[in-house]
Design a protein around this motif. Structure first.
Motif, PDB file in Angstrom:
ATOM      1  N   PRO A  98       0.807  -1.229   0.000  1.00 50.94           N
ATOM      2  CA  PRO A  98       0.000   0.000   0.000  1.00 50.94           C
ATOM      3  C   PRO A  98       0.838   1.276   0.000  1.00 50.94           C
ATOM      4  CG  PRO A  98      -0.919  -1.613   1.526  1.00 50.94           C
ATOM      5  CD  PRO A  98       0.406  -2.160   1.077  1.00 50.94           C
ATOM      6  N   VAL A  99       2.008   1.236   0.654  1.00 55.36           N
ATOM      7  CA  VAL A  99       2.897   2.400   0.649  1.00 55.36           C
ATOM      8  C   VAL A  99       3.365   2.704  -0.772  1.00 55.36           C
ATOM      9  CG1 VAL A  99       5.239   3.151   1.277  1.00 55.36           C
ATOM     10  CG2 VAL A  99       3.690   2.280   3.027  1.00 55.36           C
ATOM     11  N   LEU A 100       3.801   1.684  -1.498  1.00 58.11           N
ATOM     12  CA  LEU A 100       4.259   1.890  -2.869  1.00 58.11           C
ATOM     13  C   LEU A 100       3.120   2.376  -3.755  1.00 58.11           C
ATOM     14  CD1 LEU A 100       6.609  -1.199  -3.394  1.00 58.11           C
ATOM     15  CD2 LEU A 100       7.247   1.146  -2.815  1.00 58.11           C
ATOM     16  N   ASN A 101       1.952   1.790  -3.583  1.00 57.00           N
ATOM     17  CA  ASN A 101       0.806   2.217  -4.387  1.00 57.00           C
ATOM     18  C   ASN A 101       0.489   3.692  -4.164  1.00 57.00           C
ATOM     19  OD1 ASN A 101       0.257  -0.276  -5.634  1.00 57.00           O
ATOM     20  ND2 ASN A 101      -0.888  -0.999  -3.864  1.00 57.00           N
ATOM     21  N   HIS A 102       0.727   4.174  -2.958  1.00 54.99           N
ATOM     22  CA  HIS A 102       0.341   5.548  -2.594  1.00 54.99           C
ATOM     23  C   HIS A 102       1.453   6.565  -2.839  1.00 54.99           C
ATOM     24  CE1 HIS A 102      -2.434   8.255  -0.450  1.00 54.99           C
ATOM     25  NE2 HIS A 102      -1.357   8.810   0.077  1.00 54.99           N
ATOM     26  N   PHE A 103       2.727   6.183  -2.594  1.00 55.59           N
ATOM     27  CA  PHE A 103       3.815   7.164  -2.588  1.00 55.59           C
ATOM     28  C   PHE A 103       4.866   6.947  -3.676  1.00 55.59           C
ATOM     29  CE2 PHE A 103       2.379   7.156   1.863  1.00 55.59           C
ATOM     30  CZ  PHE A 103       2.237   8.515   2.107  1.00 55.59           C
ATOM     31  N   ALA A 137      11.360   7.950  16.108  1.00 52.11           N
ATOM     32  CA  ALA A 137      11.901   9.168  15.502  1.00 52.11           C
ATOM     33  C   ALA A 137      13.321   9.478  15.953  1.00 52.11           C
ATOM     34  CB  ALA A 137      10.995  10.355  15.814  1.00 52.11           C
ATOM     35  N   SER A 138      13.816   8.783  16.976  1.00 53.50           N
ATOM     36  CA  SER A 138      15.180   9.036  17.463  1.00 53.50           C
ATOM     37  C   SER A 138      16.222   8.197  16.732  1.00 53.50           C
ATOM     38  CB  SER A 138      15.266   8.739  18.961  1.00 53.50           C
ATOM     39  OG  SER A 138      15.080   7.346  19.214  1.00 53.50           O
ATOM     40  N   LEU A 139      15.844   7.524  15.646  1.00 51.15           N
ATOM     41  CA  LEU A 139      16.775   6.640  14.939  1.00 51.15           C
ATOM     42  C   LEU A 139      18.014   7.397  14.480  1.00 51.15           C
ATOM     43  CD1 LEU A 139      16.645   6.978  11.503  1.00 51.15           C
ATOM     44  CD2 LEU A 139      14.321   6.245  11.988  1.00 51.15           C
ATOM     45  N   ARG A 140      19.146   6.659  14.404  1.00 48.39           N
ATOM     46  CA  ARG A 140      20.429   7.293  14.126  1.00 48.39           C
ATOM     47  C   ARG A 140      21.078   6.831  12.825  1.00 48.39           C
ATOM     48  NH1 ARG A 140      20.714   5.842  19.521  1.00 48.39           N
ATOM     49  NH2 ARG A 140      22.057   4.070  19.032  1.00 48.39           N
ATOM     50  N   GLY A 183      13.791  14.881   9.352  1.00 48.97           N
ATOM     51  CA  GLY A 183      15.039  14.484   8.706  1.00 48.97           C
ATOM     52  C   GLY A 183      15.124  13.032   8.327  1.00 48.97           C
ATOM     53  N   ILE A 184      13.984  12.324   8.298  1.00 45.93           N
ATOM     54  CA  ILE A 184      13.964  10.879   8.049  1.00 45.93           C
ATOM     55  C   ILE A 184      13.490  10.596   6.626  1.00 45.93           C
ATOM     56  CG2 ILE A 184      12.858   8.701   8.729  1.00 45.93           C
ATOM     57  CD1 ILE A 184      12.728   9.815  11.578  1.00 45.93           C
ATOM     58  N   SER A 185      14.124   9.615   5.982  1.00 47.82           N
ATOM     59  CA  SER A 185      13.718   9.185   4.646  1.00 47.82           C
ATOM     60  C   SER A 185      13.476   7.676   4.628  1.00 47.82           C
ATOM     61  CB  SER A 185      14.787   9.565   3.610  1.00 47.82           C
ATOM     62  OG  SER A 185      14.950  10.976   3.549  1.00 47.82           O
ATOM     63  N   PHE A 186      12.730   7.242   3.634  1.00 48.12           N
ATOM     64  CA  PHE A 186      12.284   5.854   3.498  1.00 48.12           C
ATOM     65  C   PHE A 186      12.959   5.268   2.259  1.00 48.12           C
ATOM     66  CE2 PHE A 186       9.423   2.412   2.423  1.00 48.12           C
ATOM     67  CZ  PHE A 186       8.761   2.048   3.597  1.00 48.12           C
ATOM     68  N   LEU A 187      13.865   4.303   2.475  1.00 50.28           N
ATOM     69  CA  LEU A 187      14.644   3.735   1.368  1.00 50.28           C
ATOM     70  C   LEU A 187      14.294   2.274   1.130  1.00 50.28           C
ATOM     71  CD1 LEU A 187      18.297   5.016   2.035  1.00 50.28           C
ATOM     72  CD2 LEU A 187      16.476   6.106   0.714  1.00 50.28           C
ATOM     73  N   LEU A 188      14.442   1.850  -0.118  1.00 49.82           N
ATOM     74  CA  LEU A 188      14.331   0.451  -0.520  1.00 49.82           C
ATOM     75  C   LEU A 188      15.729  -0.045  -0.864  1.00 49.82           C
ATOM     76  CD1 LEU A 188      11.275   0.827  -2.952  1.00 49.82           C
ATOM     77  CD2 LEU A 188      11.239   0.432  -0.479  1.00 49.82           C
ATOM     78  N   VAL A 189      16.153  -1.148  -0.224  1.00 47.22           N
ATOM     79  CA  VAL A 189      17.537  -1.600  -0.368  1.00 47.22           C
ATOM     80  C   VAL A 189      17.564  -3.085  -0.691  1.00 47.22           C
ATOM     81  CG1 VAL A 189      19.802  -1.728   0.730  1.00 47.22           C
ATOM     82  CG2 VAL A 189      18.231   0.118   1.347  1.00 47.22           C
ATOM     83  N   ASP A 190      18.344  -3.428  -1.714  1.00 47.67           N
ATOM     84  CA  ASP A 190      18.583  -4.820  -2.076  1.00 47.67           C
ATOM     85  C   ASP A 190      19.493  -5.443  -1.012  1.00 47.67           C
ATOM     86  OD1 ASP A 190      19.401  -7.244  -3.232  1.00 47.67           O
ATOM     87  OD2 ASP A 190      19.375  -6.413  -5.251  1.00 47.67           O
ATOM     88  N   GLY A 230      13.276  13.227   3.095  1.00 51.53           N
ATOM     89  CA  GLY A 230      12.641  13.880   4.225  1.00 51.53           C
ATOM     90  C   GLY A 230      11.182  13.516   4.441  1.00 51.53           C
ATOM     91  N   ALA A 231      10.619  12.675   3.573  1.00 49.23           N
ATOM     92  CA  ALA A 231       9.203  12.297   3.695  1.00 49.23           C
ATOM     93  C   ALA A 231       9.010  10.994   4.461  1.00 49.23           C
ATOM     94  CB  ALA A 231       8.572  12.175   2.309  1.00 49.23           C
ATOM     95  N   GLY A 232      10.087  10.469   5.044  1.00 55.31           N
ATOM     96  CA  GLY A 232      10.011   9.152   5.673  1.00 55.31           C
ATOM     97  C   GLY A 232       9.003   9.059   6.799  1.00 55.31           C
ATOM     98  N   TRP A 233       8.875  10.144   7.582  1.00 49.63           N
ATOM     99  CA  TRP A 233       7.938  10.094   8.717  1.00 49.63           C
ATOM    100  C   TRP A 233       6.493  10.052   8.227  1.00 49.63           C
ATOM    101  CZ3 TRP A 233       8.922   8.446  13.251  1.00 49.63           C
ATOM    102  CH2 TRP A 233       8.021   8.655  14.300  1.00 49.63           C
ATOM    103  N   THR A 234       6.198  10.805   7.171  1.00 49.50           N
ATOM    104  CA  THR A 234       4.854  10.778   6.582  1.00 49.50           C
ATOM    105  C   THR A 234       4.539   9.397   6.030  1.00 49.50           C
ATOM    106  OG1 THR A 234       4.978  13.128   6.007  1.00 49.50           O
ATOM    107  CG2 THR A 234       3.379  11.793   4.805  1.00 49.50           C
ATOM    108  N   VAL A 235       5.494   8.806   5.320  1.00 46.44           N
ATOM    109  CA  VAL A 235       5.295   7.474   4.764  1.00 46.44           C
ATOM    110  C   VAL A 235       5.095   6.461   5.891  1.00 46.44           C
ATOM    111  CG1 VAL A 235       6.378   5.631   3.406  1.00 46.44           C
ATOM    112  CG2 VAL A 235       6.613   8.013   2.692  1.00 46.44           C
ATOM    113  N   THR A 236       5.876   6.569   6.941  1.00 46.32           N
ATOM    114  CA  THR A 236       5.799   5.614   8.052  1.00 46.32           C
ATOM    115  C   THR A 236       4.467   5.709   8.777  1.00 46.32           C
ATOM    116  OG1 THR A 236       8.196   5.708   8.333  1.00 46.32           O
ATOM    117  CG2 THR A 236       6.916   4.858  10.181  1.00 46.32           C
ATOM    118  N   ARG A 237       3.973   6.916   8.997  1.00 46.54           N
ATOM    119  CA  ARG A 237       2.675   7.073   9.645  1.00 46.54           C
ATOM    120  C   ARG A 237       1.578   6.433   8.808  1.00 46.54           C
ATOM    121  NH1 ARG A 237       1.457  13.016  11.666  1.00 46.54           N
ATOM    122  NH2 ARG A 237      -0.395  11.887  12.381  1.00 46.54           N
TER     123      ARG A 237
END
Length: 399
Positions: A98-103, A137-140, A183-190, A230-237
């Motif tokens: 659903p995340v991919l379908n939306h974002f 949100a405190s991820l490093r 400051g969080i982003s959402f990545l796809l990683v092989d 920078g949209a990672g928090w929106t995607v995660t919610r």
């Protein structure tokens, strides 16, 4: 909410049962598949669902899914669990899809959605870090831009099925100078990318489903960032709020109830069925009353989700608390009901047994103690009960 039986939903339930009777192969109908079925069984079952047009029950119809309501999805999950059908890939189907379908960009959709739909690319989730679990949100983990790539460094923990996954969806910090959520982003990683190391975490239930995952100068294309930097928090919610009604794991609760009733009717204590023991009968009755309450709350949350009501958020947190605590209480009673055999924690339901178990233990006993131990974590993963209570307090004051 109207608690009268929904004739349309009852007809849908019967159609799912008929499908399972006809299309679920006997060799796949195993009631103990764990959190995720083996890859071969998962892919085979996914193909059967695809042939019937049911391959993406959690997706909207315009995205190739079934377009089912939350209530219909609950019915589908319940009946599949009752029939012992293999699981689908939870991470790919219910969370990431659903995340991919939306974002996602058109290129990202073309790259990943067909593989998720076919069950040929398995996923894991890289959110929690040491010291950044409940406070996500405190991820490093850092992702520093280098031309067309990010250089990713850091550690994720409790990464379920990372040792089997082909890809991981990952939260990283791309801008340490702004508010932590921004400051969080959402990545796809092989997962085959050089620099990724997966180390197993063997849990008290004797299974290997959790891992530590280390990233050491891992190059990830900027094109793999979903929703923009920078949209990672929106995607995660969006991801976390997508399925409130599923947080109680109602199919698992119904399965526990069925097992308890079977043991109560067939196990004998001093020549009498276990259900004749006052202490067991009283505890079972109380648990079944709690189960009915949770089931009604699940239906209520599903209706609120369908209506896009903000109340679904606070009730979803309530449901997470009540449902997970009930899982633990029912698991405890199952182990106690087994008596001495409850002390045997087979790592898997299919594990070779060194001695034959008496009827009806042979059909239920293996795996129960192991699952009871696994369920100790349900009040922690997906947001601890303490965090859920904080969410409830905050949202209730806002409503």
């Amino acid at each position: 909410m109207d608690f009268q039986p929904d004739a349309g939903l009852a007809a849908f339930r019967e159609s799912v049962r008929a499908f399972l009777r006809t299309h679920l192969p006997p060799d796949l109908a195993d009631s103990q598949h764990g959190v995720r079925s083996p890859r071969a069984a998962l892919a085979r079952w996914q193909g059967i669902l695809n042939d019937h047009g049911w391959g993406a029950p959690y997706w909207e119809k315009e995205h190739g899914g079934t377009g089912w309501t939350p209530q219909q999805r609950l019915v589908f999950d319940e009946e599949c669990a009752a029939a012992g059908a293999p699981t689908q890939d939870l991470f790919g189907q219910r969370l990431l899809g659903p995340v991919l379908n939306h974002f996602a960009s058109p290129q990202q959709k073309a790259e990943h959605l067909p593989h998720i739909f076919a069950g040929t690319r398995l996923w894991c989730q890289g959110f929690s870090e040491p010291g950044s679990g409940s406070d996500l949100a405190s991820l490093r983990m850092q992702a520093v831009r280098d031309g067309d790539d990010y250089i990713v460094n850091g550690q994720k923990i409790w990464t379920s099925y990372a040792h089997e996954a082909d890809w991981i969806f990952l939260l990283v910090r791309t801008d340490p100078a702004v508010k932590k959520q921004a400051g969080i982003s959402f990545l796809l990683v092989d997962m085959r990318t050089p620099g990724i190391t997966v180390r197993p975490i063997m849990t008290i239930d004797g299974c290997h489903h959790l891992n530590e995952t280390f990233f050491d100068n891992v190059r990830v294309p900027v094109a793999n960032c979903v929703g923009g930097e920078g949209a990672g928090w929106t995607v995660t919610r969006f991801l976390l709020n997508n399925e409130h009604a599923a947080t109680a794991e109602l199919p698992a609760l119904v399965r526990f109830q069925r097992q308890l009733r079977t043991l109560g009717a067939t196990l004998r204590v001093e020549g009498q069925p276990l259900i004749r023991q006052t202490s067991f009968a009283r505890r079972l009755a109380r648990l079944e009353a709690e189960l009915q309450a949770v089931a009604m709350m699940v239906q209520r949350v599903a209706v609120l989700e369908q209506d896009h009501s903000p109340a679904a958020h606070v009730l979803g947190s309530m449901l997470k608390i009540r449902g997970t605590e009930l899982q633990q209480k029912m698991g405890d009673l199952l182990v106690e009901a087994l008596g001495d055999y409850g002390a045997i924690a087979y790592p898997e339901a299919h594990a070779d047994q060194h001695e034959p178990l008496p009827h009806p233990i042979a059909g239920i006993g293996p795996g129960i103690a192991s699952e009871m131990l696994f369920r100790r974590a349900t009040t922690i993963y997906g947001g601890t009960s303490e965090v859920q209570r904080g969410i409830i307090a905050k949202l209730m004051f806002q409503l």
